[in-house]
Design a protein around this motif. Structure first.
Motif, PDB file in Angstrom:
ATOM      1  N   ALA A   1       0.863  -1.190   0.000  1.00 31.24           N
ATOM      2  CA  ALA A   1       0.000   0.000   0.000  1.00 31.24           C
ATOM      3  C   ALA A   1       0.888   1.224   0.000  1.00 31.24           C
ATOM      4  O   ALA A   1       1.574   1.498   0.964  1.00 31.24           O
ATOM      5  CB  ALA A   1      -0.902   0.010   1.216  1.00 31.24           C
ATOM      6  N   ASP A   2       0.893   1.895  -1.130  1.00 35.86           N
ATOM      7  CA  ASP A   2       1.771   3.057  -1.230  1.00 35.86           C
ATOM      8  C   ASP A   2       1.060   4.165  -1.974  1.00 35.86           C
ATOM      9  O   ASP A   2      -0.064   3.991  -2.414  1.00 35.86           O
ATOM     10  CB  ASP A   2       3.054   2.669  -1.960  1.00 35.86           C
ATOM     11  CG  ASP A   2       4.218   3.557  -1.555  1.00 35.86           C
ATOM     12  OD1 ASP A   2       5.276   3.031  -1.263  1.00 35.86           O
ATOM     13  OD2 ASP A   2       4.037   4.784  -1.540  1.00 35.86           O
ATOM     14  N   VAL A   3       1.765   5.277  -2.131  1.00 35.13           N
ATOM     15  CA  VAL A   3       1.209   6.420  -2.829  1.00 35.13           C
ATOM     16  C   VAL A   3      -0.278   6.578  -2.544  1.00 35.13           C
ATOM     17  O   VAL A   3      -1.097   6.465  -3.435  1.00 35.13           O
ATOM     18  CB  VAL A   3       1.408   6.311  -4.351  1.00 35.13           C
ATOM     19  CG1 VAL A   3       1.310   7.698  -4.987  1.00 35.13           C
ATOM     20  CG2 VAL A   3       2.739   5.688  -4.693  1.00 35.13           C
ATOM     21  N   PRO A   4      -0.619   6.836  -1.273  1.00 33.39           N
ATOM     22  CA  PRO A   4      -2.036   7.079  -1.025  1.00 33.39           C
ATOM     23  C   PRO A   4      -2.459   8.278  -1.859  1.00 33.39           C
ATOM     24  O   PRO A   4      -1.664   9.197  -2.049  1.00 33.39           O
ATOM     25  CB  PRO A   4      -2.093   7.396   0.472  1.00 33.39           C
ATOM     26  CG  PRO A   4      -0.698   7.442   0.963  1.00 33.39           C
ATOM     27  CD  PRO A   4       0.242   7.068  -0.141  1.00 33.39           C
ATOM     28  N   ALA A   5      -3.670   8.243  -2.356  1.00 34.08           N
ATOM     29  CA  ALA A   5      -4.144   9.396  -3.107  1.00 34.08           C
ATOM     30  C   ALA A   5      -3.965  10.602  -2.195  1.00 34.08           C
ATOM     31  O   ALA A   5      -4.379  10.567  -1.048  1.00 34.08           O
ATOM     32  CB  ALA A   5      -5.598   9.207  -3.481  1.00 34.08           C
ATOM     33  N   PRO A   6      -3.315  11.678  -2.673  1.00 34.91           N
ATOM     34  CA  PRO A   6      -3.007  12.814  -1.806  1.00 34.91           C
ATOM     35  C   PRO A   6      -4.191  13.341  -1.017  1.00 34.91           C
ATOM     36  O   PRO A   6      -4.026  13.835   0.074  1.00 34.91           O
ATOM     37  CB  PRO A   6      -2.503  13.861  -2.777  1.00 34.91           C
ATOM     38  CG  PRO A   6      -1.890  13.067  -3.855  1.00 34.91           C
ATOM     39  CD  PRO A   6      -2.731  11.837  -3.986  1.00 34.91           C
TER      40      PRO A   6
ATOM     41  N   GLU B   1      -6.183  11.882   0.652  1.00 37.49           N
ATOM     42  CA  GLU B   1      -6.352  11.197   1.928  1.00 37.49           C
ATOM     43  C   GLU B   1      -5.606  11.898   3.063  1.00 37.49           C
ATOM     44  O   GLU B   1      -5.852  11.615   4.222  1.00 37.49           O
ATOM     45  CB  GLU B   1      -5.893   9.733   1.808  1.00 37.49           C
ATOM     46  CG  GLU B   1      -6.835   8.922   0.925  1.00 37.49           C
ATOM     47  CD  GLU B   1      -6.244   7.602   0.473  1.00 37.49           C
ATOM     48  OE1 GLU B   1      -5.328   7.107   1.152  1.00 37.49           O
ATOM     49  OE2 GLU B   1      -6.710   7.087  -0.554  1.00 37.49           O
TER      50      GLU B   1
END
Lengths: 417, 209
Positions: free
Chosen positions: B165-170, B172
């Motif tokens: 799980a990476d690069v959460p949508a900003p 968030e």
């Protein structure tokens, strides 16, 4: 196996393992696209990490944004790219807007396209997963055949009902943009479904998916079906494909339903894509230019619609009416069907296939006082030239009707009864 | 002092590097054309270390990476925005450019010329007496350490970027809480140097330099 969205299935197939939404994955590209500006910026980055491209056959380099070159600078970029293509054994394609030519010749359902252009989603109309990237990603993809992606959520857009006369797929996607806003689908994929999508032929689907870029989406996609097969057969390149679908119980971020019969001819007012109004609200606005072109709306079907409205009529005196067929194929079809002669006779300027005036680089750059009705996809400040110029986005029908009147006009008045 | 250059919502890449000016692969030249029509005084006045602060959907529109090259050539510390468009955001990640998401209130309070800095994982606006915790997605931190994806790929395989799980949508990051420096009792605590000296926070300071 847990339920998956269509996009999850395509990405999983290209990662070689099942992927979850939100996961950061490295996926294989079936095709890589770059053009005369984005490729120029990918060459030096490419040489930093590789000497040879992963597969020259899978890389498609287009000269479309400024071709033939309007300036020494543009010509120089072409030279840089030509040198790179020659060294790597890649063909350079000069037959029109990259997204249109990709649909005509290369894209297949369920394939994955890494495109160094924001309108790469266009190809989603063929059920392919086509995502837009920058030049560094293009360089990485040309070197490794791969790209990193975050597995996106999916928004479902359900289309129901039938379009009224004078209303076209462009009006549909402008209405969707208004409802969702210019960042309403940020980081997500838009999947079109519902009973009405079955009647949309591939060219219409290309228009819908093309403008998903304008609502922030990673891409738009229409699951491949009988229409897709029909299109590929007409292009003489049908290869059987699996009809992949989202599982009914897959996780969707949102579902929006649109009743097509309620949509009117729609115009996006400057300077944002989501400032959409029914044409009646801006009818009579004086204009100086009409641009019938771009990857959004200058396929043969679009020229046919314009021809139906313009036939036997004249364009407004002094108006600049620019017609830029999306590809060489469209250009030749338009010659055979007599559209180009017809348009020329009433005073249109027919330009070679390509991006043309859409991005304000050549062949129709706007001045301060210009007001343009354009069938393209962006009405941003300064997009087509002077930051003071105004751009209204509309369907080819609305553009044609507006060309006749020299002001924004309702196309329904000009349709044969 | 690092200063704020304040921009509105929906700053598209055509405004950052317009199509008529960006036909060059010279990054210094791209730096000179940044916001050339939208805000001509920017490229003249911007100094290394300054911040671009903007509203929602920063970098929307065209995929042109010149927009990121130009801001990077200006030597800005970071971009701070309410939200980003996806291609621009990933171009920042790939180029090792810091793109921070800050809450609407913090962005709206910031004005041109404000004194902004990043101190131990907090974005601090001294002019407005406000600070806010900020975080970067692991991928952005990792590629910044290498100075961008190209350097990373010189010693690593691209597959090594994979993560569960990476690069959460900003977007968030919206949940970030604002802790105003000027807010009474919190004043002293907030002004203190952030978290003494655990190995963890040291690393953070390096990342946020």
């Amino acid at each position: 196996m847990p339920a998956q969205t269509l996009v999850q299935k395509i990405l999983s197939a290209h990662a070689g393992r099942p992927l979850s939404i939100g996961e950061l994955a490295v996926v294989r590209a079936d095709d890589v696209l770059a053009h005369d500006t984005t490729c120029a910026w990918a060459i030096e980055p490419f040489h930093q990490i590789a000497t040879h491209v992963f597969d020259a056959q899978k890389i498609h380099l287009f000269f479309d944004h400024a071709y033939p070159a309007p300036s020494v600078q543009a010509s120089h970029l072409h030279t840089l790219i030509r040198r790179f293509a020659l060294e790597q054994g890649i063909d350079i394609i000069t037959d029109g807007v990259c997204h249109q030519v990709m649909a005509e010749r290369f894209l297949e359902p369920n394939h994955l396209l890494v495109g160094a252009d924001s309108h790469t989603p266009t190809g989603g109309g063929l059920g392919a997963l086509c995502m837009g990237f920058g030049s560094t990603d293009a360089a990485v993809a040309m070197a490794t055949g791969k790209v990193w992606v975050r597995v996106p959520q999916t928004i479902r857009i359900v289309l129901e009902g039938r379009l009224a006369g004078g209303v076209y797929p462009k009006d549909v996607i402008l209405s969707i943009a208004k409802a969702l806003s210019s960042e309403g689908a940020n980081y997500k994929v838009v999947e079109f479904c519902g009973p009405a999508i079955r009647d949309f032929e591939v060219p219409s689907r290309l228009t819908l998916c093309n403008m998903c870029a304008e609502i922030g989406a990673k891409t738009g996609i229409v699951p491949a079906d009988a229409q897709t097969e029909k299109y590929l057969r007409a292009q003489n390149r049908f290869v059987p494909f699996e009809r992949l679908r989202s599982d009914p119980d897959a996780e969707f971020a949102d579902t929006f339903t649109f009743d097509l019969s309620a949509i009117e001819p729609t115009v996006a007012c400057p300077p944002d894509i989501d400032r959409d109004v029914p044409v009646s609200q801006v009818e009579g606005t004086p204009i100086t230019q009409v641009f019938l072109g771009s990857c959004t709306n200058c396929r043969i079907e679009d020229l046919e619609v314009a021809s139906r409205i313009l036939k036997g009529r004249k364009i407004a005196p002094g108006l600049k009416f620019i017609v830029t067929p999306a590809s060489r194929q469209v250009y030749e079809q338009a010659i055979e069907r007599g559209y180009l002669a017809e348009f020329s006779r009433i005073g249109a300027i027919i330009s070679p296939p390509g991006c043309g005036a859409c991005l304000g680089r050549h062949m129709g750059v706007l001045d301060d006082d210009d007001v343009c009705v354009s069938t393209s996809n962006r009405n941003f400040t300064g997009r087509m030239g002077s930051p003071k110029a105004k751009i209204y986005l509309a369907s080819p029908a609305t553009a044609a009707a507006s060309a006749i009147e020299g002001q924004i006009a309702d196309p329904r008045r000009y349709l044969p009864k | 002092m690092a200063r704020v250059w304040k921009f509105s919502d929906s700053i598209n890449t055509d405004l950052i590097t317009p199509g008529r000016y960006n036909m060059t692969t010279d990054k210094a030249e791209l730096g000179r054309i940044a916001f050339i029509e939208h805000r001509p005084e920017y490229a003249q006045g911007v100094r290394p270390g300054d911040f671009v602060v903007a509203g929602r959907n920063f970098g929307c529109g065209s995929s042109r990476e010149t927009a990121v090259y130009a801001l990077k050539a200006n030597g800005i510390s970071a971009i701070v925005a309410k939200s980003y468009a996806r291609i621009f955001y990933r171009n920042c990640i790939n180029n090792g450019v810091m793109a921070l998401v800050a809450p609407a209130e913090f962005v709206e309070a910031a004005l041109d010329g404000d004194d902004l800095s990043i101190e131990g994982g907090r974005l601090v606006n001294r002019t407005r007496n406000r600070s806010v915790p900020v975080s970067l997605p692991p991928l952005m931190i990792r590629l910044r350490e290498f100075g961008g994806i190209l350097n990373f790929l010189k010693t690593h395989k691209i597959e090594e970027l994979e993560a569960k799980a990476d690069v959460p949508a900003p977007k968030e990051f919206k949940a970030c809480k604002i802790e105003g420096i000027g807010a009474g009792a919190e004043r002293t605590t907030a002004r203190k140097a952030p978290r003494a000296s655990s190995g963890q926070s040291k690393k953070k300071d390096i990342l946020f330099k």
